[in-house]
Design a protein around this motif. Structure first.
Motif, mmCIF file in Angstrom:
data_model
loop_
_atom_site.group_PDB
_atom_site.id
_atom_site.type_symbol
_atom_site.label_atom_id
_atom_site.label_comp_id
_atom_site.label_asym_id
_atom_site.label_seq_id
_atom_site.Cartn_x
_atom_site.Cartn_y
_atom_site.Cartn_z
ATOM 1 N N ILE A 700 0.833 -1.197 0.000
ATOM 2 C CA ILE A 700 0.000 0.000 0.000
ATOM 3 C C ILE A 700 0.867 1.246 0.000
ATOM 4 C CG2 ILE A 700 -1.918 -1.157 1.165
ATOM 5 C CD1 ILE A 700 -1.069 0.186 3.758
ATOM 6 N N SER A 701 0.322 2.323 -0.565
ATOM 7 C CA SER A 701 1.079 3.575 -0.619
ATOM 8 C C SER A 701 0.117 4.750 -0.699
ATOM 9 C CB SER A 701 2.024 3.581 -1.832
ATOM 10 O OG SER A 701 1.280 3.445 -3.041
ATOM 11 N N ASP A 702 0.638 5.910 -0.364
ATOM 12 C CA ASP A 702 -0.116 7.159 -0.456
ATOM 13 C C ASP A 702 -0.021 7.653 -1.899
ATOM 14 O OD1 ASP A 702 -1.011 9.772 -0.453
ATOM 15 O OD2 ASP A 702 -0.062 10.295 1.446
ATOM 16 N N PRO A 703 -1.162 7.704 -2.618
ATOM 17 C CA PRO A 703 -1.089 8.089 -4.032
ATOM 18 C C PRO A 703 -0.679 9.543 -4.237
ATOM 19 C CG PRO A 703 -3.374 7.990 -3.312
ATOM 20 C CD PRO A 703 -2.545 7.457 -2.182
ATOM 21 N N VAL A 704 -0.752 10.363 -3.182
ATOM 22 C CA VAL A 704 -0.381 11.774 -3.292
ATOM 23 C C VAL A 704 1.108 11.958 -3.009
ATOM 24 C CG1 VAL A 704 -0.764 14.102 -2.423
ATOM 25 C CG2 VAL A 704 -2.695 12.533 -2.676
ATOM 26 N N ALA A 705 1.542 11.479 -1.843
ATOM 27 C CA ALA A 705 2.953 11.625 -1.480
ATOM 28 C C ALA A 705 3.852 10.808 -2.398
ATOM 29 C CB ALA A 705 3.167 11.220 -0.029
ATOM 30 N N ALA A 706 3.422 9.585 -2.711
ATOM 31 C CA ALA A 706 4.125 8.712 -3.659
ATOM 32 C C ALA A 706 5.600 8.535 -3.329
ATOM 33 C CB ALA A 706 3.963 9.237 -5.084
ATOM 34 N N ASP A 707 5.943 8.589 -2.043
ATOM 35 C CA ASP A 707 7.329 8.369 -1.638
ATOM 36 C C ASP A 707 7.396 7.082 -0.842
ATOM 37 O OD1 ASP A 707 10.009 8.573 -1.066
ATOM 38 O OD2 ASP A 707 9.699 9.915 0.643
ATOM 39 N N GLY A 708 7.586 5.962 -1.546
ATOM 40 C CA GLY A 708 7.713 4.681 -0.876
ATOM 41 C C GLY A 708 6.391 3.976 -0.669
ATOM 42 N N SER A 709 6.461 2.878 0.053
ATOM 43 C CA SER A 709 5.283 2.045 0.271
ATOM 44 C C SER A 709 5.461 1.224 1.533
ATOM 45 C CB SER A 709 5.068 1.101 -0.915
ATOM 46 O OG SER A 709 6.180 0.234 -1.073
ATOM 47 N N THR A 710 4.358 0.677 2.010
ATOM 48 C CA THR A 710 4.365 -0.245 3.145
ATOM 49 C C THR A 710 3.816 -1.580 2.683
ATOM 50 O OG1 THR A 710 4.087 1.499 4.799
ATOM 51 C CG2 THR A 710 3.416 -0.724 5.438
ATOM 52 N N THR A 711 4.475 -2.648 3.094
ATOM 53 C CA THR A 711 4.017 -3.989 2.757
ATOM 54 C C THR A 711 3.489 -4.668 4.009
ATOM 55 O OG1 THR A 711 5.596 -4.224 0.940
ATOM 56 C CG2 THR A 711 4.657 -6.247 1.851
ATOM 57 N N ILE A 712 2.213 -5.050 3.967
ATOM 58 C CA ILE A 712 1.592 -5.810 5.059
ATOM 59 C C ILE A 712 1.644 -7.282 4.671
ATOM 60 C CG2 ILE A 712 -0.485 -6.120 6.445
ATOM 61 C CD1 ILE A 712 -1.411 -3.356 5.386
ATOM 62 N N ARG A 713 2.372 -8.056 5.429
ATOM 63 C CA ARG A 713 2.507 -9.478 5.123
ATOM 64 C C ARG A 713 1.707 -10.288 6.137
ATOM 65 N NH1 ARG A 713 5.905 -13.241 2.599
ATOM 66 N NH2 ARG A 713 5.975 -15.233 3.711
ATOM 67 N N ILE A 714 0.737 -11.051 5.641
ATOM 68 C CA ILE A 714 -0.061 -11.944 6.479
ATOM 69 C C ILE A 714 0.403 -13.363 6.192
ATOM 70 C CG2 ILE A 714 -2.383 -12.672 7.134
ATOM 71 C CD1 ILE A 714 -3.433 -10.085 5.861
ATOM 72 N N ASP A 715 1.019 -14.000 7.168
ATOM 73 C CA ASP A 715 1.533 -15.355 6.983
ATOM 74 C C ASP A 715 0.412 -16.380 7.093
ATOM 75 O OD1 ASP A 715 4.173 -14.528 6.627
ATOM 76 O OD2 ASP A 715 4.539 -14.479 8.789
ATOM 77 N N GLY A 716 0.733 -17.607 6.665
ATOM 78 C CA GLY A 716 -0.254 -18.684 6.709
ATOM 79 C C GLY A 716 -0.729 -19.027 8.104
ATOM 80 N N ASN A 717 0.069 -18.687 9.110
ATOM 81 C CA ASN A 717 -0.347 -18.947 10.499
ATOM 82 C C ASN A 717 -1.088 -17.762 11.110
ATOM 83 O OD1 ASN A 717 1.694 -17.102 10.898
ATOM 84 N ND2 ASN A 717 3.073 -18.530 11.957
ATOM 85 N N GLY A 718 -1.320 -16.709 10.309
ATOM 86 C CA GLY A 718 -2.054 -15.544 10.786
ATOM 87 C C GLY A 718 -1.192 -14.420 11.306
ATOM 88 N N ASN A 719 0.109 -14.653 11.484
ATOM 89 C CA ASN A 719 0.986 -13.593 11.967
ATOM 90 C C ASN A 719 1.139 -12.493 10.917
ATOM 91 O OD1 ASN A 719 1.390 -14.994 14.340
ATOM 92 N ND2 ASN A 719 3.301 -15.945 13.665
ATOM 93 N N VAL A 720 1.372 -11.261 11.402
ATOM 94 C CA VAL A 720 1.469 -10.111 10.509
ATOM 95 C C VAL A 720 2.776 -9.371 10.760
ATOM 96 C CG1 VAL A 720 0.452 -7.882 9.869
ATOM 97 C CG2 VAL A 720 -1.024 -9.835 10.353
ATOM 98 N N THR A 721 3.448 -8.982 9.674
ATOM 99 C CA THR A 721 4.624 -8.128 9.757
ATOM 100 C C THR A 721 4.448 -6.979 8.772
ATOM 101 O OG1 THR A 721 5.778 -9.478 8.106
ATOM 102 C CG2 THR A 721 6.199 -9.973 10.429
#
Length: 786
Positions: A700-721
């Motif tokens: 995901i990213s801010d379409p206005v600022a457009a400086d970088g992005s964040t990745t939300i990773r949901i693992d198969g065991n439900g954990n999130v990083t």
């Protein structure tokens, strides 16, 4: 009575010779009774010329297999082939185009190209294509027998899998073109594999199948021919082995024989003797069916199971409610695919695709691009007396025919049934420590075991709309390649563009074509450090081909970037293409090495050429590639490139390969589930999404600022990083993801910097929402599932 030849009979026979009953001489009318009256001539048979080939086969017994038993019985029109493999059968006109042609090749036969036949085998040709009987027509007839398809559709299915560019009903032995020679090589491999498999199973002739029937050689012929359809990808891969490609003509048969022996002795492709008793009984049931009328009820089947323990397992079930299982006006019933995967007790639920994210795949159904909605219905015809049904999965994603044999397993120990399934070579049901977890428990009344084969006849062009399918390209300075040491420190192959990025997303097929020039960046001998160990390339130069080729698939499953390093290369082979060569729309195929530490493409070798075509399908343009190398057949699909919505996607069209599965009906499925400690299946309760249905990476990213992005990773065991990257660097932050509405994918995400709320669209893979940071800033975000 007067019998008249139809146009169809004349077409079959060519310049047909007619046998006239009682050609008497009394009058100019040719009296059929021998008298002098004016009666009509009665024509009862027509001549059908047949040629039997691997090379031309002399002394093969050829017949019209009227009872479809794979044996030339007395009373069936038959004859022996001459030295050119030719024979003419006299067939009743009423039987023309009605029954397949059977060729029985015994040890008295002689192959003009390959010498005396040492192991007997049989071949067939479709009823409406009797002129040539060959290993290739045998494959076509096998598809027809198992699906009810026409000879044209069955031929198209085999050609789609093999890539052969000649008619499968032609005499390839009389043509010296490259395409005919390839057809001849495939045909020879089919014969040798058939012979070696028959030899391995010969000891089972005369024994009893599980239904009590005595096993005959014709029974072995049929199960071998069925298996050949299932292992065609492996057979073609064997033909791409360097030992075959580099063999001198005099040595080629011996090399092919070695490959055939490897196939039949492999547990993945061969038929073990333990499988014969079950496979023959399956064929016996479908050949001599008994019609059993059934009242529609809610039901289901266990399509696949991989059980490690009660917290780690995967299941696919096909279910129907009472309403779905009630035939409609077109005699169709409906069913829904359900998939579940448990990792440490966290269960992901979805319907279609090998993983939850792949339910987002889109395919062209002939008029528009569509996906498989949650709990979407598939259709199939009510099975006929032989267990056959025509199916349509997910609005023409795949259509084809299935065949099913059903066995009652009520009162039988689960472990005995499981052992029978695995002994027969079925691998779709897998239970770790089966004797222990199944114990002595028996299946209850009403439990059924279903052996099913599915043969696709059409598969759709499809693609995954996530960012991982985007085709990317480099600037002309990078894609032109060259020797890096002769270029400036920040130019071309030495640029940060090539060192630090994958390029930019391609927007048009023409742009992709222009960037994939097949001109690598050439560096000195490669080297990297992994786990404090230095690994040096065995090649004197390190050629990087990712700058100017695009991937069509990877052969091998060796780990990349983790585990023990086998060396500089992973051992996998990356297949790639460049748009270069001679003629119109040229394509060059490459086999490339894969660098272990980062998976990059290195040191490619040209392995073939072809062409590309671009067609319009709905609101997309689709590029297809012709003449892929044989080694690509093991990918299981043909690579296509789809231009849609300003992106180029690496798409696919699955090969129409026959698959076989052992399945359990609903009663047996739920009994087994209870024994294993798994949830039971309720056809009336729709599948519901879970937290791990959304597993994967959402960028995901801010379409206005457009400086970088964040990745939300949901693992198969439900954990999130959560990881981030921008112009200042990158990092990982602790974060918490809470779903407020699993059906809609509504969520709240919190981290040290603030809070975000939005939705993750399970079906489209799109993300959107708003954020409010602790520093008082706020805004919106958009994103996509990778």
């Amino acid at each position: 009575m007067t019998n008249k030849l139809s146009k169809l009979a004349f077409a079959l026979a060519g310049a047909a010779m007619m046998t006239v009953a009682g050609c008497g001489g009394g009058g100019s009318n040719g009296d059929s009774t021998g008298g002098s009256g004016g009666g009509d001539v009665v024509v009862s048979t027509t001549s059908v010329p047949v040629t039997v080939i691997d090379g031309a086969i002399e002394k093969a017994t050829v017949c019209l297999d009227k009872n479809l038993n794979g044996i030339c019985d007395s009373g069936e029109p038959s004859g022996k082939t001459d030295s050119d493999g030719k024979v003419t059968l006299q067939i009743d006109i009423a039987d023309a185009n009605k029954y397949p042609i059977l060729a029985v090749v015994g040890i008295d036969a002689v192959d003009k190209d390959h010498g005396p036949v040492k192991t007997p085998f049989t071949m067939q040709a479709p009823a409406d294509k009797p002129a040539v009987v060959s290993p290739l027509t045998t494959l076509v007839q096998s598809v027809m027998a198992s699906t009810g398809a026409s000879s044209a559709d069955a031929e198209a299915s085999i050609k789609a899998q093999t890539g052969l560019n000649v008619s499968l009903f032609a005499d390839f032995s009389k043509d010296n073109t490259a395409d005919s020679q390839t057809a001849g090589t495939v045909a020879r491999m089919v014969v040798l594999t058939t012979q070696q498999q028959s030899t391995l199973l010969s000891s089972t002739v005369g024994s009893s199948a599980i239904d009590g029937a005595v096993i005959k050689q014709a029974d072995l012929d049929k199960i071998i021919q069925n298996r050949l359809l299932e292992i065609l990808p492996a057979l073609l891969t064997a033909l791409a082995d360097p030992s075959v490609l580099n063999a001198a003509p005099a040595d080629k048969d011996a090399v092919l024989l070695a490959q055939a022996n490897a196939l039949v002795n492999s547990p993945d492709t061969g038929i073990p003797t333990t499988a014969v008793t079950t496979l023959v009984a399956i064929n016996n049931q479908t050949a001599s069916p008994s019609v059993v009328a059934e009242t529609p009820t809610a039901g289901g089947t266990l399509r696949s199971l991989k059980f490690t323990d009660s917290a780690n397992w995967s299941v696919r079930a096909l279910v129907s409610t009472l309403a779905q299982n009630t035939p409609d006006a077109s005699n169709n019933v409906k069913y829904v695919s359900r998939r579940y995967n448990s990792v440490g007790g966290a269960v992901a639920a979805w319907n279609n695709g090998g993983s939850p994210n792949r339910q987002a795949d889109l395919h062209f159904n002939g008029s528009s691009w569509v996906g498989c909605a949650l709990n979407s219905e598939n259709t199939s015809t009510v099975r006929d007396a032989k267990g056959n049904s025509i199916y349509n999965d997910c609005d023409k994603m795949e259509t084809g025919s299935s065949n099913r044999a059903v066995f009652d397993i009520a009162g039988r120990p689960m472990i005995d049934v499981y052992n029978q399934i695995t002994a027969a070579g079925y691998t779709n049901l897998s239970i770790t420590s089966a004797p222990t977890v199944l114990g002595t428990t028996q299946f209850p009344v009403g439990a059924k075991l279903l052996y099913q084969s599915n043969t696709p006849l059409t598969t759709a062009v499809a693609y995954y709309p996530g960012s991982s399918s985007y085709v990317t390209q480099y600037s002309a300075a990078v894609s032109s390649g060259g020797i890096a040491s002769t270029q400036g420190a920040t130019v071309g192959c030495n640029s940060s563009e090539f060192k630090n990025t994958n390029g930019t997303a391609s927007a048009t097929l023409e742009g992709m074509i222009g960037a994939m020039t097949g001109t690598p960046c050439v560096f000195g001998q490669g080297q990297f450090t992994y786990n404090s160990v230095i690994y040096t390339s065995p090649d004197a130069v390190d050629e990087a081909w990712g700058n100017s080729t695009v991937g069509i698939g990877t052969l091998g499953t060796a780990p990349v970037g983790f585990g023990s390093a086998p060396g500089f290369y992973s051992g996998n082979t990356k297949l790639r293409v460049a748009f270069k060569g001679t003629g119109t729309n040229p394509v060059t195929y490459y086999a490339c090495k894969e660098r272990f530490n980062n998976g990059s493409t290195r040191n490619c070798t040209e392995i073939g050429t072809g062409t590309y075509t671009i067609t319009t399908q709905g609101d997309a343009r689709v590029m297809a590639l012709s003449n892929p190398p044989l080694i690509a057949s093991s990918l299981g699909y043909q690579r296509v490139f789809v231009e849609r919505n300003g992106k180029i996607y690496a798409g696919y069209q699955n090969n129409p390969t026959t698959t076989k599965t052992a399945r359990l009906n609903l009663v047996a499925t739920n009994a087994l589930a209870s024994q294993l400690g798994l949830p039971t299946v309720d056809p009336e309760a729709p599948l519901a999404l879970t937290r791990t249905s959304y597993s994967g990476e959402w960028v995901i990213s801010d379409p206005v600022a457009a400086d970088g992005s964040t990745t939300i990773r949901i693992d198969g065991n439900g954990n999130v990083t959560c990881t981030w990257i921008d112009s200042t660097g990158n990092g990982t932050d602790p974060c918490t993801l809470t779903f407020t509405d699993l059906a809609k994918g509504a969520f709240t995400l919190t981290d040290d910097y603030g809070i975000a709320t939005g939705t993750l669209n399970f079906l489209t893979g799109a993300a959107s929402g708003t954020f409010a940071d602790t520093d008082g800033s706020n805004g919106s975000f958009v994103g996509v599932r990778r």
